[in-house]
Motif scaffolding. Structure first.
Motif, PDB file in Angstrom:
ATOM      1  N   ILE A  10       0.618  -1.366  -0.010  1.00  0.00           N
ATOM      2  CA  ILE A  10      -0.036   0.118  -0.161  1.00  0.00           C
ATOM      3  C   ILE A  10       0.819   1.212   0.016  1.00  0.00           C
ATOM      4  CG2 ILE A  10      -1.760   1.241   1.249  1.00  0.00           C
ATOM      5  CD1 ILE A  10      -2.712  -1.377   0.317  1.00  0.00           C
ATOM      6  N   VAL A  11       0.362   2.075  -0.898  1.00  0.00           N
ATOM      7  CA  VAL A  11       1.178   3.546  -1.001  1.00  0.00           C
ATOM      8  C   VAL A  11       0.981   4.516   0.270  1.00  0.00           C
ATOM      9  CG1 VAL A  11       1.712   5.677  -2.191  1.00  0.00           C
ATOM     10  CG2 VAL A  11       1.502   3.340  -3.436  1.00  0.00           C
ATOM     11  N   LYS A  12       1.573   4.520   1.216  1.00  0.00           N
ATOM     12  CA  LYS A  12       1.475   5.234   2.405  1.00  0.00           C
ATOM     13  C   LYS A  12       1.345   6.658   2.276  1.00  0.00           C
ATOM     14  CE  LYS A  12       0.323   1.757   4.894  1.00  0.00           C
ATOM     15  NZ  LYS A  12      -1.074   1.437   5.523  1.00  0.00           N
ATOM     16  N   ARG A  13       2.192   7.311   1.572  1.00  0.00           N
ATOM     17  CA  ARG A  13       2.396   8.697   1.266  1.00  0.00           C
ATOM     18  C   ARG A  13       3.063   8.774  -0.017  1.00  0.00           C
ATOM     19  NH1 ARG A  13       6.620   7.320   4.956  1.00  0.00           N
ATOM     20  NH2 ARG A  13       8.574   8.279   4.523  1.00  0.00           N
ATOM     21  N   VAL A  14       2.955  10.383  -0.708  1.00  0.00           N
ATOM     22  CA  VAL A  14       3.650  10.428  -1.762  1.00  0.00           C
ATOM     23  C   VAL A  14       4.613  11.785  -1.524  1.00  0.00           C
ATOM     24  CG1 VAL A  14       3.554  11.198  -4.340  1.00  0.00           C
ATOM     25  CG2 VAL A  14       1.949   9.470  -3.213  1.00  0.00           C
ATOM     26  N   GLU A  15       5.951  11.534  -1.609  1.00  0.00           N
ATOM     27  CA  GLU A  15       6.902  12.731  -1.327  1.00  0.00           C
ATOM     28  C   GLU A  15       7.129  13.405  -2.689  1.00  0.00           C
ATOM     29  OE1 GLU A  15      10.375  10.671  -0.019  1.00  0.00           O
ATOM     30  OE2 GLU A  15       9.556  10.357   1.854  1.00  0.00           O
ATOM     31  N   PHE A  16       7.287  14.566  -2.710  1.00  0.00           N
ATOM     32  CA  PHE A  16       7.695  15.563  -3.802  1.00  0.00           C
ATOM     33  C   PHE A  16       8.843  15.063  -4.590  1.00  0.00           C
ATOM     34  CE2 PHE A  16       9.492  18.963  -6.128  1.00  0.00           C
ATOM     35  CZ  PHE A  16       8.245  19.371  -6.687  1.00  0.00           C
ATOM     36  N   PRO A  17       8.841  14.944  -6.019  1.00  0.00           N
ATOM     37  CA  PRO A  17       7.788  15.155  -6.843  1.00  0.00           C
ATOM     38  C   PRO A  17       7.093  13.536  -7.143  1.00  0.00           C
ATOM     39  CG  PRO A  17       9.843  15.426  -8.060  1.00  0.00           C
ATOM     40  CD  PRO A  17      10.205  14.845  -6.682  1.00  0.00           C
ATOM     41  N   ASN A  18       5.991  13.486  -6.812  1.00  0.00           N
ATOM     42  CA  ASN A  18       5.330  12.151  -7.257  1.00  0.00           C
ATOM     43  C   ASN A  18       5.892  10.947  -6.821  1.00  0.00           C
ATOM     44  OD1 ASN A  18       3.174  11.108  -8.458  1.00  0.00           O
ATOM     45  ND2 ASN A  18       3.670  11.277 -10.460  1.00  0.00           N
ATOM     46  N   LYS A  19       6.797  10.735  -5.808  1.00  0.00           N
ATOM     47  CA  LYS A  19       7.398   9.631  -5.465  1.00  0.00           C
ATOM     48  C   LYS A  19       6.462   8.789  -4.223  1.00  0.00           C
ATOM     49  CE  LYS A  19      12.013  11.178  -6.399  1.00  0.00           C
ATOM     50  NZ  LYS A  19      13.512  11.447  -5.909  1.00  0.00           N
ATOM     51  N   GLY A  20       5.999   7.751  -4.733  1.00  0.00           N
ATOM     52  CA  GLY A  20       5.271   7.254  -3.663  1.00  0.00           C
ATOM     53  C   GLY A  20       6.052   6.292  -2.791  1.00  0.00           C
ATOM     54  N   VAL A  21       5.722   6.103  -1.545  1.00  0.00           N
ATOM     55  CA  VAL A  21       6.615   5.475  -0.491  1.00  0.00           C
ATOM     56  C   VAL A  21       5.574   4.137  -0.282  1.00  0.00           C
ATOM     57  CG1 VAL A  21       7.377   5.330   1.926  1.00  0.00           C
ATOM     58  CG2 VAL A  21       7.502   7.413   0.468  1.00  0.00           C
ATOM     59  N   LEU A  22       6.109   3.110  -0.547  1.00  0.00           N
ATOM     60  CA  LEU A  22       5.301   1.883  -0.428  1.00  0.00           C
ATOM     61  C   LEU A  22       5.676   0.881   0.826  1.00  0.00           C
ATOM     62  CD1 LEU A  22       3.299  -0.106  -2.066  1.00  0.00           C
ATOM     63  CD2 LEU A  22       5.300  -1.158  -3.276  1.00  0.00           C
ATOM     64  N   GLU A  23       4.943   0.573   1.572  1.00  0.00           N
ATOM     65  CA  GLU A  23       5.505  -0.211   2.580  1.00  0.00           C
ATOM     66  C   GLU A  23       5.177  -1.603   2.336  1.00  0.00           C
ATOM     67  OE1 GLU A  23       3.974   0.992   6.249  1.00  0.00           O
ATOM     68  OE2 GLU A  23       4.818   2.957   6.281  1.00  0.00           O
ATOM     69  N   THR A  24       5.963  -2.694   2.355  1.00  0.00           N
ATOM     70  CA  THR A  24       5.839  -4.040   2.303  1.00  0.00           C
ATOM     71  C   THR A  24       6.513  -4.761   3.443  1.00  0.00           C
ATOM     72  OG1 THR A  24       8.040  -4.500   1.200  1.00  0.00           O
ATOM     73  CG2 THR A  24       6.301  -3.618  -0.336  1.00  0.00           C
ATOM     74  N   GLU A  25       6.099  -5.901   3.374  1.00  0.00           N
ATOM     75  CA  GLU A  25       6.786  -6.788   4.419  1.00  0.00           C
ATOM     76  C   GLU A  25       8.294  -7.126   4.456  1.00  0.00           C
ATOM     77  OE1 GLU A  25       5.162 -10.813   3.946  1.00  0.00           O
ATOM     78  OE2 GLU A  25       3.151 -10.105   4.517  1.00  0.00           O
ATOM     79  N   GLU A  26       8.790  -6.730   3.132  1.00  0.00           N
ATOM     80  CA  GLU A  26      10.215  -6.931   3.071  1.00  0.00           C
ATOM     81  C   GLU A  26      10.845  -5.436   3.365  1.00  0.00           C
ATOM     82  OE1 GLU A  26       8.122  -7.569   0.692  1.00  0.00           O
ATOM     83  OE2 GLU A  26       8.426  -9.686   0.509  1.00  0.00           O
ATOM     84  N   GLY A  27       9.938  -3.949   3.333  1.00  0.00           N
ATOM     85  CA  GLY A  27      10.670  -3.120   3.709  1.00  0.00           C
ATOM     86  C   GLY A  27       9.890  -1.743   2.863  1.00  0.00           C
ATOM     87  N   LYS A  28      10.578  -0.715   3.101  1.00  0.00           N
ATOM     88  CA  LYS A  28      10.233   0.250   2.299  1.00  0.00           C
ATOM     89  C   LYS A  28      10.625   0.490   0.632  1.00  0.00           C
ATOM     90  CE  LYS A  28       8.989   3.147   6.067  1.00  0.00           C
ATOM     91  NZ  LYS A  28       8.962   4.602   6.819  1.00  0.00           N
ATOM     92  N   VAL A  29       9.621   0.917  -0.145  1.00  0.00           N
ATOM     93  CA  VAL A  29      10.280   1.040  -1.607  1.00  0.00           C
ATOM     94  C   VAL A  29       9.578   2.493  -2.206  1.00  0.00           C
ATOM     95  CG1 VAL A  29      10.193  -0.126  -3.875  1.00  0.00           C
ATOM     96  CG2 VAL A  29       9.910  -1.579  -1.964  1.00  0.00           C
TER      97      VAL A  29
END
Length: 467
Positions: A10-29
């Motif tokens: 799930i994309v928890k937040r989007v940092e500038f510019p348009n960089k989604g932060v994805l949280e997975t069981e393996e870590g953040k992407v």
């Protein structure tokens, strides 16, 4: 995680510019192009220092509050990013991004700071007053296309005949252009410019429209590799039923290798090569290549914000209303001319000579005789200006201010500066240097100039300590 792994999350937040932060069981992407609260699958492309970056493969589930896109090209065109988000959520996202980037500067602040939220664009759709469409094909060897680059591609072009950030006149002009040239393209009588081969004729279509008058400029940009009689094209455009009025139809030649619209000679096929636009009671002469904010109504919000910041300083007697103002990175001098009535002298500095000439013409048009515009690099020009400023306005390009120029600006020691930024990451970097030299943020606000895109403007009032 390893390179080429496929992960979901799930994309928890989007940092500038348009960089989604994805949280997975393996870590953040980090993944570009994803929206908040979407469930996505991502292929890992890079893992470095515990930080993974990936390529968006598929949106598995849309955000619970997502809307159906009002544009048929969304997801295929590489333009708008946020069309499926509720506008209020987009505003909240942009405000959060700016505040997050300014947080270190706020924490370093030693004076009272006021964050004033985000100001909305007065119009959400059909807000652009200028578009540069590109000729090409959507698939290799396919039919002629005219529009925007396909998402994730440098070469494929999507015909955006249903684009929602322009009005019906733009769409009609685009469709008429494709209809006119397509039969010639099918018969191999005409070609579009291939960037890789550096061969072909049709390059771009530039359309501008004045919000206040409805006047329209249409400029066909081609190479000189072929010769074609454009009388029929001109007549096809003039036969269109438009809400606005065609002020001029132009043909610009451009043999530059750069993928940009460059004027290497323009002929007028019909009418004239300019129209007039109005902002906050001032009149501006606009040519095809004039620098001008592409959302006129939101530009008024931006410039009124700058004017209000200055007026508050006058009202509090913090600065004198007959001083000298420097407008650095002044473009066509819009801000300078807005400030001219309350200043003894306004000096604008801009590196683009055409913009400086336009600023001079516009100042004459508005009967302002206390504006001086200088063409050149701010870093060098400041050494030759004898006047000393009482107030400095900064409106730099996306990369921010050259550190050497920044030092010269700070050395003037003015009590107040106003920084207008079109890229908050550059602003955050420059603020660190300002604060190291005693300038602290006292007010800041974001302005949404470009709805449905990842771009946002910021206006900051900087106050020198111990004043």
């Amino acid at each position: 995680m390893k390179k080429k792994d496929i992960v979901t999350g799930i994309v928890k937040r989007v940092e500038f510019p348009n960089k989604g932060v994805l949280e997975t069981e393996e870590g953040k992407v980090i993944v570009k192009g994803a929206l908040p609260d979407q469930k996505v699958s991502v292929q890992i492309q890079k893992v470095r220092n515990g930080r993974a970056e990936g390529r968006l493969l598929e949106v598995l589930e849309e955000a619970p509050d997502s809307n159906e896109s009002p544009c048929i090209h969304f997801g295929k065109c590489g333009g708008c990013s946020y069309l499926t988000m509720p506008y209020v959520k987009e505003l909240g996202l942009k405000e959060q991004q700016v505040r997050s980037l300014l947080k270190p500067a706020v924490e370093r602040n030693s004076i009272r700071f006021t964050w004033e939220g985000i100001k909305t664009s007065p119009v959400k759709y059909a807000y652009r007053n200028k578009m540069e469409f590109t000729f090409g094909d959507e698939i290799m060897g396919g039919p002629l296309s005219l529009g925007m680059h396909k998402k994730g591609s440098f070469y494929d072009i999507v015909t955006v005949s249903g684009c929602r950030i322009v009005d019906d006149d733009y769409r009609a002009i685009l469709s008429a252009t494709v209809d006119y040239f397509s039969p010639m393209y099918d018969k191999k009588e005409i070609t579009f410019y291939h960037r890789m081969k550096q061969e072909g004729y049709l390059r771009h279509l530039l359309v501008r429209k004045a919000v206040r008058t409805g006047d329209i400029l249409i400029d066909l940009i081609t190479t000189t590799q072929e010769e074609h009689n454009l009388t029929g094209y001109k007549d096809a455009l003039l036969n269109l039923q438009l809400d606005g009025r065609i002020a001029g139809i132009l043909h610009t030649k451009n043999d530059s290798l750069a993928d940009a619209v460059i004027d290497e000679g323009t002929e007028i096929l019909y009418g004239q090569d300019f129209f007039y636009e109005q902002l906050l009671g001032l009149k501006f002469r606009i040519t095809p290549f004039s620098f001008f904010q592409t959302n006129s109504l939101s530009a008024e919000v931006l410039y009124q914000t700058v004017r209000d910041y200055i007026r508050s300083l006058y009202d509090q007697s913090n600065i004198k209303n007959d001083g000298v103002v420097f407008d650095l990175y002044s473009g066509t001098g819009t801000i300078a001319q807005l400030l001219a009535p309350v200043a003894t002298k306004v000096i604008g500095v801009e590196i683009v000579e055409e913009a400086v000439e336009a600023a001079k013409e516009n100042a004459k048009l508005n009967h302002l005789d206390n504006c001086e515009f200088i063409a050149g690099d701010v870093l060098k020009v400041l050494d030759d200006i004898e006047d000393k400023p009482d107030l400095i306005i900064l409106d730099p390009p996306r990369d921010g201010i050259n550190p050497k120029a920044l030092k010269k600006i700070i050395d003037y020691g003015v009590n107040y500066m106003i920084y207008v930024s079109c890229k908050p990451t550059s602003l955050a970097r420059d603020l660190e240097i300002f604060q190291e030299n005693g300038y602290m943020m006292s007010r800041a606000v974001a302005v949404d100039q470009f709805p449905w895109t990842s771009h946002v403007e910021t206006v900051v009032l900087l106050t020198r300590q111990n004043t």
